[in-house]
Write an enzyme that holds these catalytic residues in place. Structure first.
Site, PDB file in Angstrom:
ATOM      1  N   ARG A   1       0.814  -1.219   0.000  1.00 62.32           N
ATOM      2  CA  ARG A   1       0.000   0.000   0.000  1.00 62.32           C
ATOM      3  C   ARG A   1       0.844   1.264   0.000  1.00 62.32           C
ATOM      4  O   ARG A   1       0.312   2.376  -0.177  1.00 62.32           O
ATOM      5  CB  ARG A   1      -0.942  -0.008   1.217  1.00 62.32           C
ATOM      6  CG  ARG A   1      -0.243   0.244   2.526  1.00 62.32           C
ATOM      7  CD  ARG A   1      -1.116  -0.127   3.731  1.00 62.32           C
ATOM      8  NE  ARG A   1      -2.200   0.810   3.958  1.00 62.32           N
ATOM      9  CZ  ARG A   1      -2.158   1.819   4.825  1.00 62.32           C
ATOM     10  NH1 ARG A   1      -1.048   2.050   5.530  1.00 62.32           N
ATOM     11  NH2 ARG A   1      -3.197   2.601   5.006  1.00 62.32           N
TER      12      ARG A   1
ATOM     13  N   ASP B   1      12.533   4.782   5.923  1.00 61.55           N
ATOM     14  CA  ASP B   1      12.627   3.504   5.200  1.00 61.55           C
ATOM     15  C   ASP B   1      13.809   3.500   4.239  1.00 61.55           C
ATOM     16  O   ASP B   1      14.488   2.480   4.066  1.00 61.55           O
ATOM     17  CB  ASP B   1      11.375   3.260   4.368  1.00 61.55           C
ATOM     18  CG  ASP B   1      10.115   3.100   5.177  1.00 61.55           C
ATOM     19  OD1 ASP B   1       9.427   2.082   5.004  1.00 61.55           O
ATOM     20  OD2 ASP B   1       9.783   4.013   5.963  1.00 61.55           O
TER      21      ASP B   1
ATOM     22  N   ASN C   1       7.380  12.853   5.785  1.00 58.87           N
ATOM     23  CA  ASN C   1       7.144  11.448   6.112  1.00 58.87           C
ATOM     24  C   ASN C   1       7.151  10.593   4.840  1.00 58.87           C
ATOM     25  O   ASN C   1       7.793   9.541   4.754  1.00 58.87           O
ATOM     26  CB  ASN C   1       5.789  11.385   6.821  1.00 58.87           C
ATOM     27  CG  ASN C   1       5.356  10.011   7.278  1.00 58.87           C
ATOM     28  OD1 ASN C   1       4.594   9.903   8.220  1.00 58.87           O
ATOM     29  ND2 ASN C   1       5.775   8.946   6.642  1.00 58.87           N
TER      30      ASN C   1
ATOM     31  N   SER D   1       7.694  14.928   9.524  1.00 59.66           N
ATOM     32  CA  SER D   1       8.832  14.243   8.921  1.00 59.66           C
ATOM     33  C   SER D   1       8.853  12.813   9.455  1.00 59.66           C
ATOM     34  O   SER D   1       7.794  12.234   9.764  1.00 59.66           O
ATOM     35  CB  SER D   1      10.126  14.984   9.260  1.00 59.66           C
ATOM     36  OG  SER D   1      11.230  14.433   8.585  1.00 59.66           O
ATOM     37  N   GLN D   2      10.030  12.241   9.557  1.00 63.71           N
ATOM     38  CA  GLN D   2      10.266  10.936  10.168  1.00 63.71           C
ATOM     39  C   GLN D   2      11.649  10.971  10.800  1.00 63.71           C
ATOM     40  O   GLN D   2      12.363  11.973  10.690  1.00 63.71           O
ATOM     41  CB  GLN D   2      10.154   9.814   9.126  1.00 63.71           C
ATOM     42  CG  GLN D   2       8.731   9.338   8.893  1.00 63.71           C
ATOM     43  CD  GLN D   2       8.665   8.034   8.113  1.00 63.71           C
ATOM     44  OE1 GLN D   2       9.489   7.739   7.252  1.00 63.71           O
ATOM     45  NE2 GLN D   2       7.645   7.224   8.405  1.00 63.71           N
TER      46      GLN D   2
ATOM     47  N   GLY E   1       7.670   6.998  13.254  1.00 68.59           N
ATOM     48  CA  GLY E   1       7.861   5.740  12.533  1.00 68.59           C
ATOM     49  C   GLY E   1       7.360   4.548  13.310  1.00 68.59           C
ATOM     50  O   GLY E   1       7.086   3.504  12.733  1.00 68.59           O
TER      51      GLY E   1
ATOM     52  N   ASP F   1       4.463   3.668  14.610  1.00 63.27           N
ATOM     53  CA  ASP F   1       3.026   3.881  14.713  1.00 63.27           C
ATOM     54  C   ASP F   1       2.304   2.539  14.582  1.00 63.27           C
ATOM     55  O   ASP F   1       2.145   2.052  13.477  1.00 63.27           O
ATOM     56  CB  ASP F   1       2.525   4.899  13.687  1.00 63.27           C
ATOM     57  CG  ASP F   1       3.112   4.693  12.282  1.00 63.27           C
ATOM     58  OD1 ASP F   1       4.170   4.064  12.124  1.00 63.27           O
ATOM     59  OD2 ASP F   1       2.479   5.178  11.337  1.00 63.27           O
TER      60      ASP F   1
ATOM     61  N   GLU G   1       6.842  -6.756   5.543  1.00 63.65           N
ATOM     62  CA  GLU G   1       7.101  -5.503   6.264  1.00 63.65           C
ATOM     63  C   GLU G   1       7.627  -5.758   7.671  1.00 63.65           C
ATOM     64  O   GLU G   1       8.489  -5.035   8.159  1.00 63.65           O
ATOM     65  CB  GLU G   1       5.804  -4.701   6.321  1.00 63.65           C
ATOM     66  CG  GLU G   1       5.923  -3.377   7.034  1.00 63.65           C
ATOM     67  CD  GLU G   1       4.581  -2.703   7.243  1.00 63.65           C
ATOM     68  OE1 GLU G   1       4.572  -1.493   7.511  1.00 63.65           O
ATOM     69  OE2 GLU G   1       3.543  -3.390   7.152  1.00 63.65           O
TER      70      GLU G   1
ATOM     71  N   GLU H   1      -2.793  -1.031  12.252  1.00 62.79           N
ATOM     72  CA  GLU H   1      -3.972  -0.445  11.620  1.00 62.79           C
ATOM     73  C   GLU H   1      -4.315  -1.036  10.265  1.00 62.79           C
ATOM     74  O   GLU H   1      -5.399  -0.775   9.746  1.00 62.79           O
ATOM     75  CB  GLU H   1      -3.748   1.067  11.423  1.00 62.79           C
ATOM     76  CG  GLU H   1      -3.563   1.859  12.686  1.00 62.79           C
ATOM     77  CD  GLU H   1      -3.372   3.336  12.384  1.00 62.79           C
ATOM     78  OE1 GLU H   1      -4.207   4.130  12.842  1.00 62.79           O
ATOM     79  OE2 GLU H   1      -2.420   3.692  11.665  1.00 62.79           O
TER      80      GLU H   1
END
Length: 514
Positions: free
Chosen positions: A135, A143, A179, A189-190, A291, A293, A477, A491
């Site tokens: 997705r 990443d 992000n 951002s991240q 990150g 989350d 992932e 989520e």
């Protein structure tokens, strides 16, 4: 007998070309001589055509220099050498090896330079780039550092330089790296890995160096915006004043309301919280910037996402990365001959390092911790973030030894490194393990001489990825590091692809073999 005589004797009809002055390209047996003979004699590939069709990753002279230096003995060492230095074709009907599968995924995950049409949420990208997969159809910030590790191992330098140019372009346009490359990510951002990414750039010219330095200074200004106000109020935007007046940072998001990409989920979480919804939305958004989350790191009650309070937490991972960024800017300014800039950022790094040591190190527990602004005390949550000061080189040797003991006791799982020891249903908690944290842990522990523990984490992670690949044929992932299985929670459904898993796995394969 010469190659020309062999070709004449084989009746290949090439002598005429040779006598016309055209040189013949040598076959692998000539190019790689003793290496070729060793591989074929050991029959490490059942079909002799396999190695004859392999593609060298470097110039043949460089491959042979490595061969002469290493002289691998035995079939396993020989196969490992070959797979480091050649792309070996898959056997017909056989499942590709992890190396082969990852190499085949890079083109699938690569997207061309892009100008979005009017009304699209996508942001323009001037150079080709790699997306995570599933997705996640756009490039993501943190990443990409871990993806680049695998690109580097696979010789994909052109993609690395393109992605770095994209990130520099994003900073030039927006003042920071968002992000991800969507308009709805422009409030946050991240974790700031840009300085570490820039160190992977194969280019070393002055123009590129100046562009990277400008981007890093702009990104640092983004994270420190609000410093003056924080000195007065205690916190502003991403800056927090600690009890002694020193400044550290937190995760934040400048945009209000529920996230565009998780609108229904955020509205539902805020509705059950019993708190002001704007406050919940801000904490959810800040958690997305982290990150992680989501994770029990950010929750007052580990069983309830609606108790999230990210903006009250001063995170050890973020501040370690900003310390490394300040060090990198100081180093790059010194290389550019800007002594004032070098001194300024060296002083900022020193101040941040002192604050991290004072407020985020718990000698009694042997760990680096996050800080709770409301409680004015470290949080009780043990997590893999404790390894970030080791990763960037901020820890002392004694601290690194203590963290290694804690990791062995609480975070080391059968299949790699746990994210936290708590099972909450959130995806950044047990039983899940994530590729970036395996790399952070490995590099940090190895940096301080904890090589056995570092190798154990890497090898267990490789075993987990390999087991899931054998079962599913996919790179995922996240993984369940308790059972060597696909991960879960969070989520959205488990995603495959997957950029940072490919990158870290490929980098570990480079070091530890199959």
């Amino acid at each position: 007998m010469s190659l020309r005589m062999l070709l004449r004797g084989a009746g290949l009809g090439l002598v005429a070309l040779a006598t016309m002055g055209q040189s013949l390209p040598p076959p692998p047996q000539v190019l790689f001589g003793p290496l070729f003979e060793a591989v074929q004699a050991a029959r490490i590939y059942p079909d002799s055509k396999t190695f004859a069709d392999a593609t060298p990753r470097e110039a043949p002279d460089a491959v042979m220099a490595a061969w002469r230096a290493e002289r691998p003995q035995g079939a396993d060492a020989l196969r490992a050498f070959v797979e480091r230095h050649f792309v070996v074709p898959a056997q017909p009907g056989a499942k590709p090896s992890l190396r082969e599968h990852i190499a085949a995924l890079w083109p699938q995950l690569t997207r061309p330079a892009f100008t979005p049409p009017p009304g699209s949420s996508a942001l323009a990208m001037p150079e080709p780039y790699v997306v995570p997969g599933g997705r996640f159809r756009e490039i993501y910030y943190w990443d990409s550092y871990f993806t680049m590790l695998g690109l580097k191992a696979d010789g994909q330098d052109r993609l690395i330089t393109g992605m770095l140019d994209d990130f520099d372009s994003l900073v030039a346009r927006y003042g920071f790296v968002p992000n991800g490359t969507r308009t709805y990510y422009l409030g946050r951002s991240q974790p700031p890995f840009l300085a570490l990414m820039a160190d992977l750039d194969p280019r070393h010219d002055a123009v590129t160096a100046a562009r990277h330095l400008a981007a890093l200074k702009a990104e640092h200004a983004f994270w420190m915006k609000g410093a003056a106000a924080a000195r007065q109020s205690g916190a502003a935007a991403r800056v927090v004043r600690m009890p002694d007046g020193s400044l550290l940072n937190r995760y934040w998001d400048d945009a209000p309301g529920p996230r565009d990409e998780s609108w229904a989920e955020d509205v539902a979480t805020a509705r059950t919280s019993g708190r002001p919804v704007a406050e919940v939305y801000k904490d959810l958004r800040a958690g997305a910037e982290s990150g992680w989350d989501y994770s029990s790191r950010w929750l007052a009650d580990p069983a309830r996402l609606d108790t999230i309070r990210t903006t009250q937490i001063v995170p050890v991972d973020l501040n370690s990365l900003l310390w490394a960024q300040e060090q990198a800017i100081a180093r790059r300014c010194a290389a550019a001959g800007d002594k004032a800039c070098a001194a300024d950022f060296a002083a900022q790094a020193a101040a941040r390092g002192r604050a991290i040591q004072r407020w985020l190190w718990l000698p009694g527990e042997g760990r680096f911790a996050d800080w709770d602004r409301e409680r004015r005390a470290p949080t009780p949550r043990v997590s893999a973030a404790t390894l970030y000061p080791l990763f960037v080189g901020l820890a002392t040797p004694a601290q690194a030894s203590a963290v290694a003991r804690l990791v062995s006791a609480q975070l080391l799982a059968p299949g790699g490194l746990r994210t936290t020891p708590l099972r909450t249903g959130q995806q950044w908690d047990d039983p899940n393990g994530w590729a970036p944290l395996q790399w952070i842990a490995h590099q940090g522990l190895a940096r301080y001489g904890q090589v056995d523990l570092a190798a154990t984490i890497a090898r267990r992670w490789l075993a987990t990825v390999a087991a899931a690949y054998d079962e599913t044929g996919k790179m995922l992932e996240k993984y369940d590091v308790e059972t060597h299985a696909p991960g879960g929670g969070g989520e959205y459904p488990l995603q495959d692809g997957f950029g940072w898993t490919n990158g870290v796995t490929r980098a570990f394969l480079e070091k530890y073999g199959g």
